[in-house]
Design an enzyme around this catalytic site. Structure first.
Site, PDB file in Angstrom:
ATOM      1  N   HIS A  63       0.866  -1.179   0.000  1.00 19.31           N
ATOM      2  CA  HIS A  63       0.000   0.000   0.000  1.00 19.31           C
ATOM      3  C   HIS A  63       0.899   1.224   0.000  1.00 19.31           C
ATOM      4  O   HIS A  63       1.813   1.319   0.833  1.00 19.31           O
ATOM      5  CB  HIS A  63      -0.866   0.062   1.261  1.00 19.31           C
ATOM      6  CG  HIS A  63      -2.001  -0.896   1.266  1.00 19.31           C
ATOM      7  ND1 HIS A  63      -3.230  -0.586   0.750  1.00 19.31           N
ATOM      8  CD2 HIS A  63      -2.087  -2.156   1.725  1.00 19.31           C
ATOM      9  CE1 HIS A  63      -4.034  -1.618   0.902  1.00 19.31           C
ATOM     10  NE2 HIS A  63      -3.362  -2.597   1.496  1.00 19.31           N
ATOM     11  N   TYR A 126     -17.854  24.914  -0.899  1.00 19.40           N
ATOM     12  CA  TYR A 126     -16.969  25.829  -1.612  1.00 19.40           C
ATOM     13  C   TYR A 126     -17.620  26.308  -2.902  1.00 19.40           C
ATOM     14  O   TYR A 126     -17.622  27.501  -3.195  1.00 19.40           O
ATOM     15  CB  TYR A 126     -15.635  25.140  -1.917  1.00 19.40           C
ATOM     16  CG  TYR A 126     -14.717  25.953  -2.791  1.00 19.40           C
ATOM     17  CD1 TYR A 126     -13.995  27.022  -2.268  1.00 19.40           C
ATOM     18  CD2 TYR A 126     -14.583  25.672  -4.144  1.00 19.40           C
ATOM     19  CE1 TYR A 126     -13.157  27.771  -3.065  1.00 19.40           C
ATOM     20  CE2 TYR A 126     -13.747  26.423  -4.952  1.00 19.40           C
ATOM     21  CZ  TYR A 126     -13.037  27.466  -4.401  1.00 19.40           C
ATOM     22  OH  TYR A 126     -12.219  28.214  -5.200  1.00 19.40           O
TER      23      TYR A 126
END
Length: 146
Positions: A63, A126
């Site tokens: 990972h 936003y």
């Protein structure tokens, strides 16, 4: 704006979660092989101007959470990581190449990649705020027009 990075003509936040496995998902990434793979991932990412944020090398998969500048494509980064590390592993551990199931390929074909983005609600707020702000600025400009 501390999370954002800068280059000469861009401000960016491009983070990716990438997972890949050895061929046949063999549990081979342990001991000295694990250490070599971990060190090489960090070194190659630095060479490509990428910042490793998290790295977890497990026995049968890896990972990687990495920040990648926009000029570096994920496919080229993965080609570099998988290719260079496989070559180094086969040179460092020639016995790996002799096993009939390895051949010249250490890694399985392909990989998983996912973008690590901002929170969706934050983006919605936003966008909503930007629309209101743009309207306010337009209204202000129109009041000055004769």
């Amino acid at each position: 704006m501390g999370k954002y990075k800068k280059l000469s003509h861009v401000i960016y936040k491009c983070e990716y979660h990438i997972v890949w496995v050895p061929k046949y998902r063999l549990r081979i990434l342990k001991g000295a092989i694990r250490d070599l793979v971990e060190a090489d991932i960090k070194m190659l990412c630095e060479w490509k101007s990428c910042e490793v944020q998290e790295l977890n090398v497990q026995e049968d998969h890896i990972h990687l959470l990495v920040s990648v500048p926009p000029k570096v494509s994920i496919s080229k980064l993965m080609g570099t990581l998988k290719g260079k590390i496989a070559i180094k592993l086969f040179k460092s551990y020639p016995k790996l190449k002799k096993k009939p199931y390895w051949g010249n390929h250490f890694w399985a074909r392909g990989y998983f990649v996912s973008t690590v983005g901002l929170d969706e609600d934050m983006i919605k707020k936003y966008v909503k705020y930007q629309e209101k702000e743009e309207r306010r600025v337009e209204d202000q400009q129109q009041s000055f027009d004769f």
